[in-house]
Design a protein around this motif. Structure first.
Motif, mmCIF file in Angstrom:
data_model
loop_
_atom_site.group_PDB
_atom_site.id
_atom_site.type_symbol
_atom_site.label_atom_id
_atom_site.label_comp_id
_atom_site.label_asym_id
_atom_site.label_seq_id
_atom_site.Cartn_x
_atom_site.Cartn_y
_atom_site.Cartn_z
ATOM 1 N N THR A 1 0.822 -1.216 0.000
ATOM 2 C CA THR A 1 0.000 0.000 0.000
ATOM 3 C C THR A 1 0.854 1.263 0.000
ATOM 4 O O THR A 1 0.382 2.316 -0.434
ATOM 5 N N THR A 2 2.126 1.171 0.483
ATOM 6 C CA THR A 2 2.972 2.358 0.566
ATOM 7 C C THR A 2 4.370 2.036 0.066
ATOM 8 O O THR A 2 4.997 1.080 0.543
ATOM 9 N N LEU A 3 4.884 2.857 -0.868
ATOM 10 C CA LEU A 3 6.232 2.679 -1.410
ATOM 11 C C LEU A 3 6.971 4.003 -1.297
ATOM 12 O O LEU A 3 6.510 5.036 -1.801
ATOM 13 N N ASN A 4 8.146 3.973 -0.656
ATOM 14 C CA ASN A 4 8.974 5.167 -0.504
ATOM 15 C C ASN A 4 10.250 4.994 -1.316
ATOM 16 O O ASN A 4 11.103 4.155 -1.001
ATOM 17 N N ILE A 5 10.384 5.792 -2.381
ATOM 18 C CA ILE A 5 11.598 5.758 -3.217
ATOM 19 C C ILE A 5 12.157 7.186 -3.312
ATOM 20 O O ILE A 5 12.493 7.675 -4.389
ATOM 21 N N SER A 6 12.284 7.830 -2.161
ATOM 22 C CA SER A 6 12.773 9.205 -2.101
ATOM 23 C C SER A 6 14.293 9.250 -2.079
ATOM 24 O O SER A 6 14.963 8.288 -1.674
ATOM 25 N N SER A 7 14.829 10.410 -2.504
ATOM 26 C CA SER A 7 16.268 10.696 -2.406
ATOM 27 C C SER A 7 17.115 9.589 -3.006
ATOM 28 O O SER A 7 18.084 9.108 -2.408
ATOM 29 N N MET A 8 16.775 9.154 -4.232
ATOM 30 C CA MET A 8 17.517 8.083 -4.902
ATOM 31 C C MET A 8 18.181 8.578 -6.182
ATOM 32 O O MET A 8 18.632 7.778 -7.003
ATOM 33 N N ASN A 9 18.206 9.907 -6.354
ATOM 34 C CA ASN A 9 18.875 10.503 -7.511
ATOM 35 C C ASN A 9 18.323 9.960 -8.828
ATOM 36 O O ASN A 9 19.056 9.731 -9.788
ATOM 37 N N LEU A 10 17.006 9.788 -8.884
ATOM 38 C CA LEU A 10 16.360 9.283 -10.092
ATOM 39 C C LEU A 10 16.075 10.460 -11.018
ATOM 40 O O LEU A 10 14.984 11.014 -11.045
ATOM 41 N N GLN A 11 17.060 10.848 -11.800
ATOM 42 C CA GLN A 11 16.953 12.077 -12.586
ATOM 43 C C GLN A 11 16.250 11.877 -13.915
ATOM 44 O O GLN A 11 15.743 12.819 -14.511
ATOM 45 N N GLU B 1 0.682 -0.997 -11.981
ATOM 46 C CA GLU B 1 -0.577 -0.452 -12.482
ATOM 47 C C GLU B 1 -1.797 -1.052 -11.803
ATOM 48 O O GLU B 1 -2.814 -0.384 -11.640
ATOM 49 N N SER B 2 -1.708 -2.283 -11.392
ATOM 50 C CA SER B 2 -2.893 -2.977 -10.875
ATOM 51 C C SER B 2 -3.072 -2.822 -9.371
ATOM 52 O O SER B 2 -4.038 -3.350 -8.813
ATOM 53 N N ILE B 3 -2.161 -2.134 -8.679
ATOM 54 C CA ILE B 3 -2.256 -2.011 -7.227
ATOM 55 C C ILE B 3 -3.324 -0.980 -6.864
ATOM 56 O O ILE B 3 -3.313 0.143 -7.359
ATOM 57 N N ASP B 4 -4.238 -1.369 -5.983
ATOM 58 C CA ASP B 4 -5.286 -0.460 -5.527
ATOM 59 C C ASP B 4 -4.838 0.288 -4.278
ATOM 60 O O ASP B 4 -3.990 -0.184 -3.511
ATOM 61 N N ASN B 5 -5.429 1.454 -4.071
ATOM 62 C CA ASN B 5 -5.170 2.248 -2.853
ATOM 63 C C ASN B 5 -3.682 2.414 -2.594
ATOM 64 O O ASN B 5 -3.197 2.218 -1.469
ATOM 65 N N PHE C 1 10.252 14.982 -14.936
ATOM 66 C CA PHE C 1 9.418 13.827 -14.625
ATOM 67 C C PHE C 1 8.216 13.830 -15.558
ATOM 68 O O PHE C 1 7.418 14.770 -15.541
ATOM 69 N N PRO C 2 8.084 12.804 -16.377
ATOM 70 C CA PRO C 2 6.926 12.747 -17.286
ATOM 71 C C PRO C 2 5.664 12.335 -16.529
ATOM 72 O O PRO C 2 5.641 11.292 -15.876
ATOM 73 N N MET C 3 4.627 13.167 -16.606
ATOM 74 C CA MET C 3 3.388 12.824 -15.915
ATOM 75 C C MET C 3 2.763 11.565 -16.492
ATOM 76 O O MET C 3 1.953 10.909 -15.838
ATOM 77 N N THR C 4 3.138 11.218 -17.729
ATOM 78 C CA THR C 4 2.617 9.979 -18.321
ATOM 79 C C THR C 4 3.027 8.767 -17.512
ATOM 80 O O THR C 4 2.334 7.754 -17.495
ATOM 81 N N ALA C 5 4.186 8.846 -16.826
ATOM 82 C CA ALA C 5 4.605 7.734 -15.980
ATOM 83 C C ALA C 5 3.646 7.561 -14.809
ATOM 84 O O ALA C 5 3.271 6.438 -14.443
ATOM 85 N N LEU C 6 3.220 8.679 -14.222
ATOM 86 C CA LEU C 6 2.290 8.598 -13.092
ATOM 87 C C LEU C 6 0.896 8.177 -13.530
ATOM 88 O O LEU C 6 0.127 7.622 -12.742
ATOM 89 N N MET C 7 0.554 8.468 -14.779
ATOM 90 C CA MET C 7 -0.790 8.145 -15.248
ATOM 91 C C MET C 7 -1.070 6.646 -15.216
ATOM 92 O O MET C 7 -2.226 6.220 -15.246
ATOM 93 N N ARG C 8 -0.011 5.846 -15.153
ATOM 94 C CA ARG C 8 -0.210 4.399 -15.050
ATOM 95 C C ARG C 8 -0.757 4.005 -13.674
ATOM 96 O O ARG C 8 -1.311 2.925 -13.516
ATOM 97 N N LEU C 9 -0.556 4.889 -12.689
ATOM 98 C CA LEU C 9 -1.009 4.581 -11.328
ATOM 99 C C LEU C 9 -2.414 5.141 -11.131
ATOM 100 O O LEU C 9 -2.659 6.055 -10.338
ATOM 101 N N ASN C 10 -3.359 4.602 -11.863
ATOM 102 C CA ASN C 10 -4.719 5.120 -11.843
ATOM 103 C C ASN C 10 -5.400 4.955 -10.489
ATOM 104 O O ASN C 10 -6.343 5.684 -10.177
#
Length: 732
Positions: free
Chosen positions: A160-170, A181-185, A197-206
């Motif tokens: 339910t919660t994923l933290n991938i902060s401060s990983m220099n993902l440029q 994509e299939s994970i709820d809540n 950061f492409p918003m299209t990447a986030l759009m997969r997390l509907n």
């Protein structure tokens, strides 16, 4: 009964508090220490999940080096109990498919691998942790491609919660989150990572419900046709957004985030806050805008948000040029934080009706703005309509007094904070019977009146008056006893150091002493008998003086009438001449209505006196001067009706000169002066001044008893006197 909207607001606040707690990943409630691997600390504790608190085993291990050591195992009792596992700040550079398999027999619900210099994660590295709910991979150096594939194993868990902060993902690809994509809540924490950061990447997390996206140096957010129907929490703090993102579809006037409840977009340096970019957020309850550089706040800035509960607009004042009327106009709004803006509310461009329309507002924080020279009327304009307020915070505002609008109109206030001001008098608070918490530390309070606290003490549950320059005389003894008897109310049990902040400023020999260390008692504060007697005697004399003065003032007209009649009876003379008129009345044209409607009915009708008034009795065709002289000679008495109009009239002044000459030749007793009003000193001539200094005049009053006394005196002055009547004693 709470409404559905209120319950939703409460739920939102609960979710926010849970996220803060989960980010810190600290144990809650009571903990019990357990035996486990020597490299770790283990506890039995409680953790709050969405479903509520859950009893779990917690193991915390730091500075592990997987190149030399094996992974530590939790206590055996955790086989059947949910376990939170923190392996942080060590060296675990490589996670293969089997690295974490040692934990498959355990019910691992929380796993933190924060700051372990992880460079590689196998695709199925997390596949064996089937109960996993929260995963923290922050502060590692996993490449974007490897991390993307590692999400495959994560997707197999009920995460339910994923933290991938401060990983220099440029650099992030469009399919970065394809396995999630299939994970709820789903709640994603993606802080301090990228410039692009492409918003299209986030759009997969509907089905994402929460997104922490702060500190990513974003300058623009291109939402295009993006729609996040499940998102309830969005954090965009500490980016470089210069304009407010567009959350609305302009064509259909609908929202890209129809269920968004909490929006944080603080410390971005935004100059403008465009209403049409966010007024479609129909579910928004909490809006955080602190630390931006808004230049203007327009009328009805937030009126289109139908469910707004809280707005924070703090640390924005340095660039503020204009604040219009009714900025916060919204009857749903409950909380406003407008602190640390250092705004002078006396400036012309700052409209004092900024909170107009906030009829349901319960909390207002105005800390560290400037009200040093604000008047009572201006405070009434600013706060007078906020009658639903329960919490008011105005610390560090330069206040010199407690505004009357607070004590007279804001009577529902339960918590009042006016600390760090220049207030010295607390008496205005004595009638605030709903007040439960009072914070008045660091003001100019030297003494406290016990009577002012009689009603307050019944309801107060918390009070802070520390840091004030107290005068340690006997009149503060009651307050010291109160602190000793109820230390919990003063916060001494939570913070014993707070007691040291209550110190004496005077007298000099007690300067710096703690109030609670003073050796005072009822006996030392009792007055001696001699002082008591003296005080009582002076008090009685003062009361007698005040009562006598009040009685004399109440019956002042009667007393003046009595004195006058006594004096008048002693100097009354008998005049045996025959006159055509009893009284000649001299007056100005503007005073004609008073003479005709007020004076004549009393003297001619009731007293049967014959009056000469120039409008009625002067002979037509005759010179005015001759008419005046003849009227004076033919009248037994002369009445001058004196007013400002009389004093300014040249004809009236001429008439006055003729009258005064006649009076000098025939006696002062002939003249009666009636003063209708106070005469402006600019209009007083030398002749008038001489007349007023030598002649007792009657003053017309508006009160009923004053008018009665006036006519009594006038009647006695004008009545016909015979020898028989003169011999009779006057009765009052």
């Amino acid at each position: 009964m709470k409404t559905l909207k209120q319950l939703q607001s409460v739920a939102v606040v609960a979710v926010l508090m849970w996220m803060l707690a989960s980010s810190a990943l600290l144990p809650l409630r009571n903990s019990e220490k357990l035996d486990c691997d020597s490299r770790c600390n283990c506890y039995r504790t409680w953790i709050k999940f969405r479903q509520g608190y859950e009893h779990i085993v917690e193991m915390r291990c730091t500075h592990l080096n997987l190149t030399d050591d094996h992974l530590p195992l939790p206590p055996k009792l955790s086989w059947n109990t949910s376990t939170s596992l923190y392996l942080e700040n060590g060296t675990i550079p490589f996670l293969s498919n089997t690295t974490l398999s040692v934990y498959s027999p355990y019910k691992i619900v929380i796993l933190s691998l924060k700051n372990n210099a992880i460079e590689y994660v196998a695709k199925d590295a997390f596949g064996n942790l089937m109960p996993l709910k929260r995963l923290d991979l922050s502060q590692n150096i996993i490449p974007e491609g490897i991390l993307k594939e590692a999400f495959y194993g994560i997707a197999l868990t009920p995460l339910t919660t994923l933290n991938i902060s401060s990983m220099n993902l440029q650099t992030i690809s469009d399919d970065f989150f394809k396995h999630l994509e299939s994970i709820d809540n789903f709640e994603l924490i993606f802080l301090d990572n990228t410039y692009m950061f492409p918003m299209t990447a986030l759009m997969r997390l509907n089905h994402m419900t929460s997104l922490d996206f702060g500190g990513n140096n974003l300058r623009l957010i291109h939402l295009h046709n993006a729609s996040f129907t499940s998102l309830r929490y969005l954090n965009l703090d500490n980016n470089h957004l210069y304009d407010f993102p567009d959350f609305c579809f302009k064509e259909s006037n609908s929202s890209r985030f129809p269920n968004l409840q909490i929006l944080k977009i603080q410390w971005n340096g935004m100059r403008y806050i465009r209403q049409n970019n966010y007024n479609c957020l129909i579910s928004l309850t909490h809006l955080y805008l602190n630390g931006n550089l808004f230049q203007d706040l327009r009328s009805n800035q937030f009126s289109m948000l139908p469910n707004i509960f809280k707005i924070t607009l703090s640390y924005v004042g340095c660039a503020m040029h204009n604040i219009e009327r009714a900025v916060f106009n919204n009857s749903k709004l409950k909380q406003i934080y407008f602190r640390e803006n250092h705004i002078w509310f006396r400036k012309a461009e700052i409209n004092l009706r900024v909170f107009e329309g906030c009829s349901s507002l319960e909390l207002l924080n105005l800390n560290d703005n400037v009200f040093q020279i604000t008047s009572e009327d201006e405070f009434n304009t600013l706060l007078g309509d906020l009658t639903s307020l329960r919490i008011l915070v105005m610390g560090g505002n330069g206040l010199r007094f407690i505004p009357r609008v607070i004590t007279e109109k804001l009577t529902n206030i339960e918590s009042l904070a006016l600390y760090a001001n220049s207030i010295s008098d607390l008496k205005p608070l004595k009638n605030m019977t709903n007040l439960k918490r009072l914070f008045m530390g660091s003001n100019h309070i030297t003494t406290l009146d016990e009577s002012s606290f009689q009603l307050l003490r019944r309801n107060l549950t918390e009070i802070n008056l520390s840091g004030n320059p107290f005068s340690c005389e006997c009149n503060i003894y009651w307050f010291i006893e109160w602190m000793r008897k109820e230390p919990r109310i003063f916060g001494f049990k939570k913070d014993p150091k707070l007691m040291l902040s209550y110190k004496c400023y005077s007298p000099g020999d007690l300067h710096g002493h703690s109030l609670l260390d003073l050796e005072m008692s009822d006996i030392t504060c009792l007055l001696g008998m001699d002082v008591k007697v003296t005080t009582l005697t002076l008090s009685i004399l003062l009361i007698v003086f005040l009562v006598t003065g009040a009685v004399m003032y109440r019956y002042r007209w009667h007393i003046r009438y009595f004195i006058y009649m006594v004096r008048y009876s002693q100097r009354q003379e008998v005049d045996t001449r025959e006159y055509e008129y009893d009284v000649f009345v001299a007056y100005s044209a503007p005073d004609r209505p008073w003479v005709i409607k007020t004076l004549l009915p009393v003297l001619e009708v009731k007293e049967n006196l014959k009056l000469c008034v120039h409008d009625r009795d002067f002979e037509v065709g005759k010179l005015i001067v001759d008419n005046i002289v003849d009227a004076i000679e033919a009248s037994r008495k002369i009445v001058i009706v004196l007013s400002n109009e009389f004093a300014q009239s040249e004809w009236c002044q001429f008439e006055l000169n003729l009258i005064q000459r006649h009076v000098l030749e025939n006696g002062q007793r002939l003249l009666v002066v009636v003063m209708l009003e106070e005469i402006d000193t600019r209009h007083v001539t030398k002749a008038m001044r001489a007349m007023l200094q030598t002649t007792t005049y009657l003053m017309w009053g508006e009160e009923e008893y004053a008018r009665k006394a006036f006519f009594n005196r006038l009647r006695m002055l004008l009545r016909r006197v015979t020898r028989r009547g003169w011999a009779r004693r006057l009765s009052i």
